[in-house]
Design a protein around this motif. Sequence first.
Motif, PDB file in Angstrom:
ATOM      1  N   SER A 259      29.206  54.507  52.342  1.00  0.00           N
ATOM      2  CA  SER A 259      30.441  55.045  52.858  1.00  0.00           C
ATOM      3  C   SER A 259      31.551  54.272  51.959  1.00  0.00           C
ATOM      4  CB  SER A 259      30.788  55.051  54.272  1.00  0.00           C
ATOM      5  OG  SER A 259      31.222  53.873  54.747  1.00  0.00           O
ATOM      6  N   ASP A 261      33.936  52.491  53.181  1.00  0.00           N
ATOM      7  CA  ASP A 261      34.227  51.451  54.072  1.00  0.00           C
ATOM      8  C   ASP A 261      34.144  50.080  53.443  1.00  0.00           C
ATOM      9  OD1 ASP A 261      34.249  53.250  56.115  1.00  0.00           O
ATOM     10  OD2 ASP A 261      32.867  52.616  57.288  1.00  0.00           O
ATOM     11  N   THR A 271      34.645  55.942  56.642  1.00  0.00           N
ATOM     12  CA  THR A 271      34.468  56.706  57.791  1.00  0.00           C
ATOM     13  C   THR A 271      35.527  56.877  58.720  1.00  0.00           C
ATOM     14  OG1 THR A 271      33.628  54.492  59.005  1.00  0.00           O
ATOM     15  CG2 THR A 271      32.009  56.118  57.893  1.00  0.00           C
ATOM     16  N   TYR A 274      36.238  53.664  60.889  1.00  0.00           N
ATOM     17  CA  TYR A 274      36.820  52.664  60.296  1.00  0.00           C
ATOM     18  C   TYR A 274      38.161  52.861  60.073  1.00  0.00           C
ATOM     19  CZ  TYR A 274      37.110  48.850  56.659  1.00  0.00           C
ATOM     20  OH  TYR A 274      37.339  47.840  56.129  1.00  0.00           O
ATOM     21  N   ASP A 324      33.399  59.438  64.699  1.00  0.00           N
ATOM     22  CA  ASP A 324      33.661  58.178  63.972  1.00  0.00           C
ATOM     23  C   ASP A 324      32.573  57.845  62.922  1.00  0.00           C
ATOM     24  OD1 ASP A 324      35.913  57.542  65.444  1.00  0.00           O
ATOM     25  OD2 ASP A 324      34.888  56.112  66.833  1.00  0.00           O
ATOM     26  N   SER A 325      31.251  58.314  62.923  1.00  0.00           N
ATOM     27  CA  SER A 325      30.528  58.013  61.765  1.00  0.00           C
ATOM     28  C   SER A 325      30.782  58.975  60.751  1.00  0.00           C
ATOM     29  CB  SER A 325      28.956  57.869  62.348  1.00  0.00           C
ATOM     30  OG  SER A 325      28.604  59.188  62.973  1.00  0.00           O
ATOM     31  N   ARG A 326      31.403  59.812  60.817  1.00  0.00           N
ATOM     32  CA  ARG A 326      31.558  60.945  59.841  1.00  0.00           C
ATOM     33  C   ARG A 326      32.665  60.404  58.816  1.00  0.00           C
ATOM     34  NH1 ARG A 326      30.333  66.811  62.037  1.00  0.00           N
ATOM     35  NH2 ARG A 326      29.016  66.281  63.845  1.00  0.00           N
ATOM     36  N   SER A 327      32.601  60.921  57.363  1.00  0.00           N
ATOM     37  CA  SER A 327      33.750  60.574  56.491  1.00  0.00           C
ATOM     38  C   SER A 327      34.898  61.227  57.032  1.00  0.00           C
ATOM     39  CB  SER A 327      33.378  60.895  55.146  1.00  0.00           C
ATOM     40  OG  SER A 327      33.406  62.258  54.938  1.00  0.00           O
TER      41      SER A 327
END
Length: 356
Positions: A259, A261, A271, A274, A324-327
Amino acid sequence: MRTELLTLNQERNVTLTAYLQETGGAFSYISKRPAILILPGGGYQYCSDREADPVAMPYLKAGYQVFILRYSVKKDAVWPNPLKDYEQAMTLIRSKREEWNVYGDRIAVLGFSAGGHLAGCAATMAENKPNAAILGYAVTRGEDVQMCESTAPDVISAVTEETCPCFVFATCNDQLVAVENSVNFLQALAQKGVTFESHIYAYGPHGFSTGDTSVQNREIPLCSRVPDWVEDSIGWLKDVLGDFGENTMTEPVCKAHVSGDYDTFLSWDCTFGYLRNYAGAETVMTPFLAWLEANKDMLAEKIGPAAQELVRKNGMEGLYFMADSRSFREILNHTGMTKAEKQQIEEALEKIPNER
């Protein structure tokens, strides 16, 4: 093609064999080539010929300049001599990139067993890191490699966000180097967001090299898919280093991290979780989060039934759990915002340094 044999350290009998293919002329569309540095295995007692020239050939066919490093072994393998050998070899390749027609930023390292340990060290702790690393049935755990060379370091604890992309292959029932060496290394890469590809085959002996009958006794059971690692690794290198273009290399389609991040500046490839928790992004994220609060039901509906149920039960925390874990790019694509609105957010994020 021409071959050069260079002595890097006469006292320790360290050599670098270079297989250099032509550019220009009949290859008018190729001005330089990517390269791969091969580190044979051998338990730091010798450098196996089975993991040298036979391995070089498929990468030559794929268009690479190929180098084989026979590094310090036996009494000379005391650390950090092998890593110094790698550093010297990589420095030489990059310093002669014009003479040898090599892209200095498109060099991979490939190591087997103890050579895989050295490749792992190159990827994690070298000053002159490769751009990608391929580890075959590699020893990465300190307690295992120190059975061969007591001074050799643990690789897994050395993995950082700066580790290059890795391709890892092994067999489940390797009775010399336990598969946990590969699995634990992969876990460390995942924890640091480093891009990797892995092939853990069902069965096969240690030291199978390319898996061809010319280098592997077929009286020992070997999974029929094991030889696939060669072509798979070449395909993976195209993903992370790029492919041949017109007198250039194409841009990689697979980034070094899973990602954004870990990039130098923020972007919508980070993400969502993040960005919403990053202290320096409030000016961009605060108004978006306020908009999201007002439109959470609409967004949850676009993401799917599971998101709808979580939002119904948990409100915004339910949406965050799903998002939250998705772009952030994917989240924005669900919002119905115009291209100009999304571009404005992207441009604002790209001005913010990412200080992890």
